[in-house]
Design an enzyme around this catalytic site. Structure first.
Site, mmCIF file in Angstrom:
data_model
loop_
_atom_site.group_PDB
_atom_site.id
_atom_site.type_symbol
_atom_site.label_atom_id
_atom_site.label_comp_id
_atom_site.label_asym_id
_atom_site.label_seq_id
_atom_site.Cartn_x
_atom_site.Cartn_y
_atom_site.Cartn_z
ATOM 1 N N ASP A 100 0.844 -1.182 0.000
ATOM 2 C CA ASP A 100 0.000 0.000 0.000
ATOM 3 C C ASP A 100 0.894 1.253 0.000
ATOM 4 O OD1 ASP A 100 -3.097 0.563 0.468
ATOM 5 O OD2 ASP A 100 -2.045 1.933 1.821
ATOM 6 N N HIS A 298 -6.172 -7.543 -0.845
ATOM 7 C CA HIS A 298 -5.166 -6.526 -0.552
ATOM 8 C C HIS A 298 -4.381 -6.829 0.717
ATOM 9 C CE1 HIS A 298 -3.347 -2.661 -1.181
ATOM 10 N NE2 HIS A 298 -3.701 -2.222 0.007
#
Length: 329
Positions: A100, A298
């Site tokens: 991220d 994710h």
């Protein structure tokens, strides 16, 4: 092998660092809305494999200082914190692991200070060259058509208050939505003008197969104490980061690189271009391995911990075996 915690004065902020193990250093860089704790399963794994894992709360998060000025959250500033960490432990170089915003951070670190980077292991957020226009030129246009968190987070105070009003509810919904258990890009089906909680799905009750209630409580406790402004300020520096990287517009990543991504990661699907792997391969000169993890989203290091740890340890051993790492004295 005990997990320890300390506070490091980087010269700019007091940064909390969790550490485990001995040997060549491996620095873990988290994203939003995360803390060092997102890497706790990896810290124990690298320690058991003979490495020294270090997972800081990046500035604005957890027990690390959260400067008031928005411009204090540029990648360039946080890279200064990471270099101070290397200096503090007497290491010329380390392997950096990022997800991220942490991935964007280690990519830029590899451009700015490649001499301090023995290698990078990046999850879900592939490298791409600096675009010809600032990021807001792209998300502002998209946000005219549908809700987009990148745009919503830009105005100080609005998202800050919404998310801090009920951290437990927000964190459960955003973690669930980013996982392979939900299709995050469905949030784009909502019109502009809504809040984040208006578009995020309701999350099932914890525990989940990949996250225990105790682990979740640890994360909730941190954000209940700190709020989300520090993390949101990273979003508010995306254009500023673009301005500060003009000198690297045509640069390629030249450090040893290992890339792993979840099959259902929303960043790979919706935020990384039409062919992110082709772009990655064209712009990383020492790309040693690319791996897809089936059934992961994710938060791949939590959703498929064993696969991530196996990939990570293999990458670290490869760095060492090829002489890219020298254990600091």
């Amino acid at each position: 092998m005990e997990l320890t915690h300390r506070i490091l004065d980087t010269g700019a902020v007091h940064m909390h660092v969790a550490e485990q193990g001995e040997g060549f250093p491996v620095v873990f860089c988290h994203g939003f809305p995360h803390t060092w704790f997102m890497w706790h399963r990896q810290l124990s794994a690298v320690a058991a494999a003979g490495f020294r894992g270090l997972a800081p709360d990046l500035r604005g998060y957890g027990r690390t200082d959260a400067p008031v000025a928005v411009e204090a959250y540029t990648n360039e500033a946080v890279i200064g914190d990471l270099l101070a960490l290397l200096d503090d432990i007497g290491a010329e170089r380390a392997v950096f692991v990022g997800l991220d915003f942490g991935a964007q951070l280690v990519w830029e670190l590899s451009l700015r200070n490649p001499e301090r980077v023995a290698g990078v292991v990046v999850l879900n957020n592939p490298f791409a060259p600096r675009p010809p226009r600032p990021p807001s030129a792209f998300w502002t246009k998209a946000a005219e058509r549908h809700f987009l968190h990148l745009s919503y987070f830009q105005t100080p105070g609005i998202a800050d208050a919404e998310l801090a009003a009920d951290p437990r509810n927000f964190l459960a919904r955003v973690y669930y939505s980013l996982s392979a258990d939900y299709h995050y890009l469905d949030t784009w089906k909502n019109p502009p003008g809504l809040g984040y909680l208006d578009v995020l799905p309701q999350a099932p009750a914890l525990p989940w197969p990949w996250l225990s209630e105790a682990e979740f409580d640890t994360l909730v406790d941190d954000f209940t104490r700190t709020g989300f402004t520090g993390g949101l300020n990273w979003y508010r520096n995306l254009d500023r980061n673009w301005d500060l990287t003009a000198a690297y517009a045509d640069a390629k990543i030249e450090v040893p690189t290992y890339f792993l991504y979840g099959e259902n990661d929303p960043d790979m699907e919706g935020f990384s271009g039409r062919d992110p792997l082709a772009t990655l391969r064209a712009n990383v000169t020492d790309l040693r391995q690319v791996r897809e993890v089936p059934g992961a989203g994710h938060l791949v290091q939590l959703e498929r911990t064993d696969a991530v740890n196996d990939f990570l340890i293999a990458a670290l051993n490869d760095v060492v075996s090829r002489g890219s790492a020298v254990v600091p004295q």
